[in-house]
Design an enzyme around this catalytic site. Sequence first.
Site, PDB file in Angstrom:
ATOM      1  N   SER A  24       0.836  -1.202   0.000  1.00 55.13           N
ATOM      2  CA  SER A  24       0.000   0.000   0.000  1.00 55.13           C
ATOM      3  C   SER A  24       0.876   1.258   0.000  1.00 55.13           C
ATOM      4  O   SER A  24       1.875   1.328   0.697  1.00 55.13           O
ATOM      5  CB  SER A  24      -0.889  -0.004   1.237  1.00 55.13           C
ATOM      6  OG  SER A  24      -1.679   1.156   1.246  1.00 55.13           O
ATOM      7  N   CYS A  30       2.089   3.319  10.630  1.00 53.91           N
ATOM      8  CA  CYS A  30       2.787   4.291   9.809  1.00 53.91           C
ATOM      9  C   CYS A  30       3.505   5.291  10.695  1.00 53.91           C
ATOM     10  O   CYS A  30       2.886   5.983  11.487  1.00 53.91           O
ATOM     11  CB  CYS A  30       1.836   5.011   8.877  1.00 53.91           C
ATOM     12  SG  CYS A  30       2.777   6.018   7.745  1.00 53.91           S
ATOM     13  N   GLY A  79      12.622  -0.289   1.197  1.00 54.72           N
ATOM     14  CA  GLY A  79      13.518  -0.764   0.148  1.00 54.72           C
ATOM     15  C   GLY A  79      14.476  -1.823   0.659  1.00 54.72           C
ATOM     16  O   GLY A  79      14.451  -2.194   1.841  1.00 54.72           O
TER      17      GLY A  79
HETATM   18  C1  FMN Z   1       6.052   6.176  -0.651  1.00 53.39           C
HETATM   19  C2  FMN Z   1       5.501   5.169   0.312  1.00 53.39           C
HETATM   20  C3  FMN Z   1       4.200   5.293   0.796  1.00 53.39           C
HETATM   21  C4  FMN Z   1       3.671   4.354   1.676  1.00 53.39           C
HETATM   22  N1  FMN Z   1       2.386   4.477   2.100  1.00 53.39           N
HETATM   23  C5  FMN Z   1       1.841   3.511   2.895  1.00 53.39           C
HETATM   24  C6  FMN Z   1       0.468   3.550   3.241  1.00 53.39           C
HETATM   25  O1  FMN Z   1      -0.270   4.443   2.814  1.00 53.39           O
HETATM   26  N2  FMN Z   1      -0.025   2.575   4.048  1.00 53.39           N
HETATM   27  C7  FMN Z   1       0.763   1.550   4.501  1.00 53.39           C
HETATM   28  O2  FMN Z   1       0.257   0.688   5.220  1.00 53.39           O
HETATM   29  N3  FMN Z   1       2.072   1.478   4.166  1.00 53.39           N
HETATM   30  C8  FMN Z   1       2.620   2.428   3.375  1.00 53.39           C
HETATM   31  N4  FMN Z   1       3.943   2.333   3.007  1.00 53.39           N
HETATM   32  C9  FMN Z   1       4.731   1.166   3.450  1.00 53.39           C
HETATM   33  C10 FMN Z   1       4.727   0.078   2.380  1.00 53.39           C
HETATM   34  O3  FMN Z   1       3.446  -0.419   2.156  1.00 53.39           O
HETATM   35  C11 FMN Z   1       5.675  -1.068   2.750  1.00 53.39           C
HETATM   36  O4  FMN Z   1       5.155  -1.736   3.883  1.00 53.39           O
HETATM   37  C12 FMN Z   1       7.077  -0.589   3.072  1.00 53.39           C
HETATM   38  O5  FMN Z   1       7.471   0.378   2.132  1.00 53.39           O
HETATM   39  C13 FMN Z   1       8.113  -1.719   3.067  1.00 53.39           C
HETATM   40  O6  FMN Z   1       8.124  -2.427   1.860  1.00 53.39           O
HETATM   41  P1  FMN Z   1       9.103  -2.098   0.609  1.00 53.39           P
HETATM   42  O7  FMN Z   1      10.498  -2.096   1.114  1.00 53.39           O
HETATM   43  O8  FMN Z   1       8.791  -3.176  -0.382  1.00 53.39           O
HETATM   44  O9  FMN Z   1       8.708  -0.745   0.116  1.00 53.39           O
HETATM   45  C14 FMN Z   1       4.479   3.270   2.115  1.00 53.39           C
HETATM   46  C15 FMN Z   1       5.787   3.161   1.640  1.00 53.39           C
HETATM   47  C16 FMN Z   1       6.307   4.079   0.748  1.00 53.39           C
HETATM   48  C17 FMN Z   1       7.715   3.914   0.238  1.00 53.39           C
END
Ligand code: FMN
Lengths: 253, 302
Positions: B21, B129, B216
Amino acid sequence: MIDTNCHILENRPVAVNTFMLVLEYKKKIDWWPGQFVMLRLTEALDPFLRRPFSILDLGDNRLEILYRIRGRATNMLSRMGKGENLKVLGPLGKGFSMPRDNEEIIYVAGGIGLPPVLALARVLKRGHLILGAKTFREIPMLDRIKDIDGIEIALATEDGSIGEKGTVIPRFEKLVEGFGPGCMVYACGPTPMLKRVSKVSIENGVMCEVSMEERMGCGFGVCHGCTVNTLDGNRLVCKDGPCFDASKIIWRT
Amino acid sequence: MDLSLNIADGLMLNNPVMNASGTFAYGREFSEIFDLSIMGALIPKALSLGPRQGNPAPRIVEAPCGLINSIGLENIGVDAFLKRELPFLKGFKVPIIANFFGESFEEYIECASRLTVDGINALEMNVSCPNVKSGGLEFGRDKKVLSDLVRMVKDKTTKPIIVKLPPIGGDIVELALAAQKAGADALTCANTFPAMAIDEETWKPTLANYVGGLSGPAIKPIALRFVWDIHTKVDIPIIASGGISSYRDVIQFLLAGASAVQVGSMSLRDPLCFKEIIEGLRAYMALHHIESINDIVGKLRS
Ligand SMILES: Cc1cc2nc3c(=O)[nH]c(=O)nc-3n(C[C@H](O)[C@H](O)[C@H](O)COP(=O)(O)O)c2cc1C
Ligand code: FES
């Protein structure tokens, strides 16, 4: 928007810290000045994000980008050579709008804000281009710029090494006041310059479009990182812009 | 070869790869470059009851092997989502998991009940968050508050509830157990990690909000550890989130005990990565003669 692999054909310095990158771009795709691409420099995960670069020209299997070294990623890019591979996502965003027929056009570019404005001048082939820089040595490809069909060019440098000494603003004010409403302004450059250009345009009842910059995560509208505050609410620089009606922008201080 | 799996009643996935998300908006942009029906599930951006502006820019910055964001949960609100975005997403015939949050118990509950509609298969509660000063963090930090919240939300919806845990070391297992006890159907592990960036030339914080969340590949090993720690203690399915960038990462998380994964940051960099990851999984299973994706889950060898 497509994502495609491109070979570097050329990557050479054209002014202080400024490079001309030419990529072999085999896809046939429409574009318009003001649009940009996101470049992935490496398959490795660092640097992680792609970086946005304005399109200077795209066609005949070539994609031209003019960039200045500003951080780690552009530094890395400047050390890449012919034959190396980049991933190119684009064209992205909304470019400049068309001027009306017979409307006077003023292009204002400051520093490395030159590429989108130059691209537009080259396509429209009429109007006045005011180009500002710190010093003569920071202006790329001056001979090429001077020779664009139908474009009157004026230069301003902070140290007076070429053109008028100072900023682009005095010359811009003179031109705008001369033309009055019914002229169209396109600008790209540092924020203080854009703010002034937009203020002067509004005061003179002139339509002005600015190409905005913001840190980007994705470049195609999914991360909502590149927000800009406008009278119509939050807008995304990468998707709703980068070119915006200057009278709508709420400038950050 | 079978990549399908079942997370909860009404939440059957064709494969274990979903988006995360907040890095996918509401799906429209991605749908222009690939067919969203290849996805295991779709998770739109976090929703609150009303629309939110989020934080001022700059709100995203590169970090070593990742990025820090302080978007601040900007979104269009539950009602606008149901009216304008859900009909579009439903067209892909893939399960939809609505991610939501609130600033109060009441807001969580109201969101959950409004999101209990046809076309939404499960709800993912964002209690973690780290970006919003008044939002999520408190709910996910405290065992007691978290379990009260989960219980109340469970009461108001018939949809499976997935609790997205905050990444806090040590206590995350306690939180996971609390959520399970309160009735959570699955857990997402984890969210972005509290982080910051400073510009040494201007002496200013890079993000207008000063602080943000790191995501990331930089966080992958930590997320992997969290999944493993939780897997050894809870029984409900775990969905992994944190730095997943390739099918190899997916296999690692499945071995550690995750049933499915979410890909976030990587898709900002490579929007076609979902396809590559799913195809990579298929090739891996073929090569290793693995019949079902479930045969990998939790099968870490000693
Ligand atoms: C730009 C951005 C916006 C995000 N917005 C949300 C959000 O609205 N709700 C949520 O539960 N997680 C949010 N996240 C967290 C991601 O869903 C995810 O759990 C986190 O980035 C770790 O995974 P990744 O390393 O694959 O990005 C956000 C992450 C990023 C980078
Ligand atoms: S850079 Fe991601 S939305 Fe604009």
